[in-house]
Write an enzyme that holds these catalytic residues in place. Sequence first.
Site, PDB file in Angstrom:
ATOM      1  N   SER A  29       4.815   3.838  -5.723  1.00 11.65           N
ATOM      2  CA  SER A  29       5.591   3.290  -4.830  1.00 11.65           C
ATOM      3  C   SER A  29       5.077   1.784  -4.524  1.00 11.65           C
ATOM      4  CB  SER A  29       6.125   4.056  -3.602  1.00 11.65           C
ATOM      5  OG  SER A  29       4.852   4.581  -2.997  1.00 11.65           O
ATOM      6  N   ILE A  57      -3.790   3.118   0.136  1.00 10.90           N
ATOM      7  CA  ILE A  57      -3.860   2.780   1.597  1.00 10.90           C
ATOM      8  C   ILE A  57      -5.608   2.988   1.798  1.00 10.90           C
ATOM      9  CG2 ILE A  57      -3.551   5.424   2.308  1.00 10.90           C
ATOM     10  CD1 ILE A  57      -2.385   2.240   4.535  1.00 10.90           C
ATOM     11  N   CYS A 109       0.846  -1.192  -0.017  1.00 10.31           N
ATOM     12  CA  CYS A 109      -0.112  -0.055   0.121  1.00 10.31           C
ATOM     13  C   CYS A 109       0.621   1.137  -0.150  1.00 10.31           C
ATOM     14  CB  CYS A 109      -0.720   0.031   1.327  1.00 10.31           C
ATOM     15  SG  CYS A 109      -1.877  -1.455   1.461  1.00 10.31           S
ATOM     16  N   CYS A 110       0.334   2.221  -0.776  1.00  9.46           N
ATOM     17  CA  CYS A 110       1.089   3.652  -0.633  1.00  9.46           C
ATOM     18  C   CYS A 110      -0.210   4.742  -0.681  1.00  9.46           C
ATOM     19  CB  CYS A 110       1.937   3.858  -1.759  1.00  9.46           C
ATOM     20  SG  CYS A 110       1.310   3.969  -3.351  1.00  9.46           S
ATOM     21  N   GLY A 111       0.168   5.910  -0.711  1.00  8.08           N
ATOM     22  CA  GLY A 111      -0.573   6.920  -0.697  1.00  8.08           C
ATOM     23  C   GLY A 111      -1.843   6.939  -1.903  1.00  8.08           C
TER      24      GLY A 111
END
Length: 92
Positions: free
Chosen positions: A16, A43, A9-11
Amino acid sequence: MEIRSIMCCCGQGLGSSMIVSMNVEKALKKLGVSGVKVEHTAIGEVTEGSADLFVIGADLAPQMTSYKNKIILNQLMDMNEIETKLKEVFGL
């Protein structure tokens, strides 16, 4: 606990987390772990039941304090850190 799915998970769920998911797949292959589905998302899209294990950057850790099964990466692109933390989780 048996791990059959990993969610990175990333923003935004794009940059990423996609790279981390590819690195997780590489690390799992190197460690000889098979049969694990690796995906990536934002996320805001995850729920605790959406994967057996979550991989996140340290910047997102405060948003996932209630999640029990997670790997928190200090350096998202550090293959040694990814491998070391996966070894711990998989008991290798």
